[in-house]
Design a protein around this motif. Structure first.
Motif, PDB file in Angstrom:
ATOM      1  N   LEU A 167       1.534 -13.992  -5.865  1.00  0.00           N
ATOM      2  CA  LEU A 167       2.861 -13.730  -5.312  1.00  0.00           C
ATOM      3  C   LEU A 167       3.539 -12.638  -6.106  1.00  0.00           C
ATOM      4  CD1 LEU A 167       4.080 -17.395  -4.674  1.00  0.00           C
ATOM      5  CD2 LEU A 167       2.904 -15.850  -3.086  1.00  0.00           C
ATOM      6  N   GLY A 168       4.313 -11.801  -5.409  1.00  0.00           N
ATOM      7  CA  GLY A 168       5.014 -10.715  -6.071  1.00  0.00           C
ATOM      8  C   GLY A 168       6.250 -10.306  -5.310  1.00  0.00           C
ATOM      9  N   ALA A 169       7.132  -9.552  -6.009  1.00  0.00           N
ATOM     10  CA  ALA A 169       8.389  -9.132  -5.398  1.00  0.00           C
ATOM     11  C   ALA A 169       8.190  -8.062  -4.341  1.00  0.00           C
ATOM     12  CB  ALA A 169       9.351  -8.629  -6.478  1.00  0.00           C
ATOM     13  N   LYS A 170       7.095  -7.299  -4.470  1.00  0.00           N
ATOM     14  CA  LYS A 170       6.768  -6.271  -3.483  1.00  0.00           C
ATOM     15  C   LYS A 170       5.296  -6.408  -3.164  1.00  0.00           C
ATOM     16  CE  LYS A 170       7.566  -1.421  -2.387  1.00  0.00           C
ATOM     17  NZ  LYS A 170       8.067  -0.107  -2.874  1.00  0.00           N
ATOM     18  N   GLY A 171       4.985  -6.863  -1.967  1.00  0.00           N
ATOM     19  CA  GLY A 171       3.614  -7.223  -1.679  1.00  0.00           C
ATOM     20  C   GLY A 171       2.959  -6.354  -0.625  1.00  0.00           C
ATOM     21  N   ASP A 172       1.629  -6.515  -0.531  1.00  0.00           N
ATOM     22  CA  ASP A 172       0.867  -5.885   0.549  1.00  0.00           C
ATOM     23  C   ASP A 172       1.143  -6.609   1.867  1.00  0.00           C
ATOM     24  OD1 ASP A 172      -0.773  -4.127  -1.269  1.00  0.00           O
ATOM     25  OD2 ASP A 172      -1.333  -6.108  -2.053  1.00  0.00           O
ATOM     26  N   VAL A 173       1.399  -7.893   1.762  1.00  0.00           N
ATOM     27  CA  VAL A 173       1.770  -8.707   2.916  1.00  0.00           C
ATOM     28  C   VAL A 173       3.096  -9.397   2.600  1.00  0.00           C
ATOM     29  CG1 VAL A 173       1.175 -10.702   4.335  1.00  0.00           C
ATOM     30  CG2 VAL A 173      -0.606  -9.101   3.646  1.00  0.00           C
ATOM     31  N   LYS A 174       4.048  -9.289   3.502  1.00  0.00           N
ATOM     32  CA  LYS A 174       5.327  -9.984   3.345  1.00  0.00           C
ATOM     33  C   LYS A 174       5.435 -11.055   4.408  1.00  0.00           C
ATOM     34  CE  LYS A 174      10.356  -9.409   3.419  1.00  0.00           C
ATOM     35  NZ  LYS A 174      11.492  -8.471   3.609  1.00  0.00           N
ATOM     36  N   LEU A 219       4.696  -0.064   2.019  1.00  0.00           N
ATOM     37  CA  LEU A 219       4.515  -1.495   1.808  1.00  0.00           C
ATOM     38  C   LEU A 219       5.721  -2.234   2.368  1.00  0.00           C
ATOM     39  CD1 LEU A 219       3.066  -1.639  -1.827  1.00  0.00           C
ATOM     40  CD2 LEU A 219       1.838  -1.950   0.328  1.00  0.00           C
ATOM     41  N   PRO A 220       5.527  -3.444   2.879  1.00  0.00           N
ATOM     42  CA  PRO A 220       4.239  -4.134   2.995  1.00  0.00           C
ATOM     43  C   PRO A 220       3.378  -3.550   4.117  1.00  0.00           C
ATOM     44  CG  PRO A 220       5.937  -5.421   4.060  1.00  0.00           C
ATOM     45  CD  PRO A 220       6.641  -4.257   3.425  1.00  0.00           C
ATOM     46  N   ARG A 221       2.060  -3.618   3.928  1.00  0.00           N
ATOM     47  CA  ARG A 221       1.162  -3.147   4.976  1.00  0.00           C
ATOM     48  C   ARG A 221       1.321  -4.007   6.231  1.00  0.00           C
ATOM     49  NH1 ARG A 221      -1.236  -0.177   8.539  1.00  0.00           N
ATOM     50  NH2 ARG A 221      -3.487  -0.466   8.816  1.00  0.00           N
ATOM     51  N   LEU A 222       1.484  -5.321   6.024  1.00  0.00           N
ATOM     52  CA  LEU A 222       1.692  -6.247   7.139  1.00  0.00           C
ATOM     53  C   LEU A 222       2.900  -7.118   6.840  1.00  0.00           C
ATOM     54  CD1 LEU A 222       0.872  -7.713   9.772  1.00  0.00           C
ATOM     55  CD2 LEU A 222      -0.616  -9.163   8.385  1.00  0.00           C
ATOM     56  N   GLU A 223       3.826  -7.144   7.759  1.00  0.00           N
ATOM     57  CA  GLU A 223       4.999  -8.018   7.635  1.00  0.00           C
ATOM     58  C   GLU A 223       4.922  -9.093   8.714  1.00  0.00           C
ATOM     59  OE1 GLU A 223       9.900  -7.853   7.359  1.00  0.00           O
ATOM     60  OE2 GLU A 223       8.724  -6.010   7.547  1.00  0.00           O
ATOM     61  N   THR A 224       5.077 -10.336   8.303  1.00  0.00           N
ATOM     62  CA  THR A 224       5.023 -11.484   9.206  1.00  0.00           C
ATOM     63  C   THR A 224       6.340 -12.228   9.150  1.00  0.00           C
ATOM     64  OG1 THR A 224       2.641 -11.725   8.897  1.00  0.00           O
ATOM     65  CG2 THR A 224       3.821 -13.629   9.739  1.00  0.00           C
ATOM     66  N   VAL A 225       6.900 -12.511  10.315  1.00  0.00           N
ATOM     67  CA  VAL A 225       8.143 -13.281  10.397  1.00  0.00           C
ATOM     68  C   VAL A 225       7.866 -14.527  11.221  1.00  0.00           C
ATOM     69  CG1 VAL A 225      10.563 -13.276  11.062  1.00  0.00           C
ATOM     70  CG2 VAL A 225       9.479 -11.147  10.311  1.00  0.00           C
ATOM     71  N   ILE A 226       8.171 -15.699  10.654  1.00  0.00           N
ATOM     72  CA  ILE A 226       7.905 -16.987  11.294  1.00  0.00           C
ATOM     73  C   ILE A 226       9.229 -17.603  11.728  1.00  0.00           C
ATOM     74  CG2 ILE A 226       6.897 -19.284  11.005  1.00  0.00           C
ATOM     75  CD1 ILE A 226       5.162 -18.103   8.760  1.00  0.00           C
TER      76      ILE A 226
END
Length: 532
Positions: A97-104, A132-139
């Motif tokens: 986990l990180g504050a700025k990720g490849d996947v959010k 970044l993020p390369r892929l952002e997912t919202v649920i």
């Protein structure tokens, strides 16, 4: 001189790595972009384009700021469980986990409505090409129609699907695995199938090869497949039950690079062709089969063809066959014998196709007391399950006389017909006998209960008897609320049970359904549940 040197360099250049069947359009496009830059010796551009390819060491930015406090720990565990599905992928991925990720991955109360639908989407996925993020997912924290709060299962599945997308898996139209998803509420976790994890491993090896080519400034020739399938659907006509239904397709590669393919069926009865590879300009025959051993009537199944065609990484192939049954049990009025005082008989017809060699020797009824009388029969009768109107049929008439006294309630038994066929020595037909009003199931188990609450239902039924209504539903468990609606007025009612999530002890009580029937003014139903 320059032209000759350029031609020599191109001749020495190697083809780009072959992508696996089941790689997504987004992943393939990113790989081809790098190869095209390498082909033009634009090393700087190829270096920049590597940022769009997945990494083995994956940083995930987890934003649960909009998740209710009492669900944050549950959702975090669901996220970690989803990460664990990828543990068997060779040499990665590694999650942190990180504050700025490849996947959010973040959450919103409710997402926008789906196109041509009245309900909202369950999750949304966005790829960014240059940042970044390369892929952002919202649920969405609520989904379905009517809206329901999500739980750990939905979070687990959407996180797993997001990771699968990041690593280049094409979306699977068949539900149940990490490359598929649904916008509806669920109570089941998606699984990671070995072929899916193998595609991720192969994708990462392709990425490794491209990174090495960029680092060594090695020229690659981009090549891509172009799939052509003929036919795009198939109908096997009619086959006898137990006989295989065979299908053939021609798969042609009209592209400039090798075509890899993998075929899966939507059930165990579908036997697909093995995976393979077709060189540019080549063709192959794909053969698949439906095992009809346990199927009758009009059967509709699907094949999914996964390829490395960047435009169409997956194709759905509809299959159809009509399976002619070797025998049928038909019960006018349905499979429930409705017993009343002085009426304790049920008739079942065993129908056989013309020319059948199946010969019954005798019959019995197992499960509760009943005597069976069997006699040859011919007449007109419908077969609703097969979609057939009343027509002339022949076979045997089985009359079952149930012994009195029969208690109030529902019992299940089996009509067993002995035959001379060594392949079918026993024909079995489940049959219910019911007297009075019953609740189904006879005991309501709510399962594992959390603070999130739960909704379930049961049926109150008396088919074919005098009409009745439900006047009230109560329980000695204060955390349950009830509502009911007719399924078939005067006979069947669906009772909806809602648990409010507030109990601090396990549930162990009774539900009382009051009716207008003078002989059965009350129906009592035990209810249990385990509070987490």
């Amino acid at each position: 001189m320059f032209t000759a040197l350029a031609l020599l360099l191109i001749a020495e250049a190697k083809p780009g790595p072959v992508l696996p069947a089941g790689a997504s359009t987004t992943f393939q496009a990113a790989c081809l972009a790098v190869q095209e830059s390498l082909a033009k010796e634009d090393w700087a551009k190829a270096e920049r384009q590597l940022a769009a390819l997945p990494k083995r060491d994956l940083v995930v930015q987890w934003d649960d700021s909009k998740v209710p406090a009492d669900l944050k720990e549950l959702f975090a565990q669901a996220r970690n469980d989803a990460f664990g599905l990828f543990g068997s992928v060779a040499e990665g991925p590694n999650f942190k986990l990180g504050a700025k990720g490849d996947v959010k991955i973040g959450f919103e109360p409710v997402l926008a409505k789906l196109p041509d639908a009245s309900m909202p989407g369950g999750a949304a996925f966005f790829f960014n090409d240059n940042s970044l993020p390369r892929l952002e997912t919202v649920i969405g924290l609520k989904r379905g129609q009517p809206l329901e709060k999500i739980g750990p299962f939905e979070v687990h599945n959407e996180v797993a699907h997001a990771i699968a997308r990041y690593y280049g898996l094409a979306q699977n139209p068949l539900l149940g695995t990490i490359s598929s998803r649904s916008d509806l509420p669920t109570s089941a976790r998606m699984v990671a199938q070995q072929p899916e994890l193998m595609v991720i491993s192969q994708n990462l090896r392709v990425v490794d090869a491209l990174r090495e080519a960029v680092a060594k400034k090695r020229q690659l020739i981009p090549a891509k497949s172009d799939v052509f399938l003929d036919p795009v659907s198939a109908d096997a006509g009619s086959v006898a039950e137990g006989k295989p239904a065979d299908f053939s397709f021609q798969l042609t590669n009209r592209g400039s690079g090798p075509l890899t393919f993998r075929v899966v069926g939507d059930c165990r009865c579908v036997i697909p062709t093995p995976p393979g590879k077709i060189e540019a300009g080549g063709s192959a025959i794909l053969r698949s089969r439906i095992d009809t051993t346990e199927l009758v009537g009009d059967v509709h199944k699907k094949l999914v063809l996964f390829t490395n065609d960047p435009e169409r990484p997956s194709l759905v192939i509809p299959l159809k066959v009509r399976v002619v049954p070797s025998f049928r049990f038909l019960t006018p009025g349905g499979p429930v014998a409705v017993l009343k005082d002085g009426e304790n008989r049920k008739v079942v017809y065993l129908t056989l196709p013309e020319g059948s060699s199946l010969q019954p020797e005798g019959a019995q009824f197992d499960g509760f007391p009943g005597e069976v009388t069997m006699e040859p029969w011919a007449g007109f009768i419908a077969d609703p399950e097969m979609g057939e109107a009343s027509k002339k049929r022949s076979g045997y008439k089985m009359t079952i006389d149930f012994q009195e006294p029969f208690p109030t309630g529902r019992a299940e038994g089996t009509l067993v017909v002995r035959t001379t066929d060594p392949n079918r020595p026993r024909l079995r037909f489940p049959l219910y006998a019911q007297k009075g009003i019953v609740a189904m199931p006879e005991e309501l188990y709510l399962g594992q209960l959390s603070k999130q609450g739960k909704k379930t239902s049961f049926l109150v039924s008396r088919p074919g008897g005098a009409a009745y209504t439900i006047t009230s539903i109560t329980s000695n468990v204060p955390n349950l609320q009830f509502s009911h609606q007719p399924v078939k007025r005067g006979e069947d009612y669906k009772v909806t049970v809602v648990y409010d999530g507030k109990s601090i002890v396990d549930i162990n009580g009774q539900i009382v359904v009051k009716t207008t029937d003078p002989k059965q003014p009350e129906i009592r139903l035990p209810v249990r549940g385990s509070v987490q």
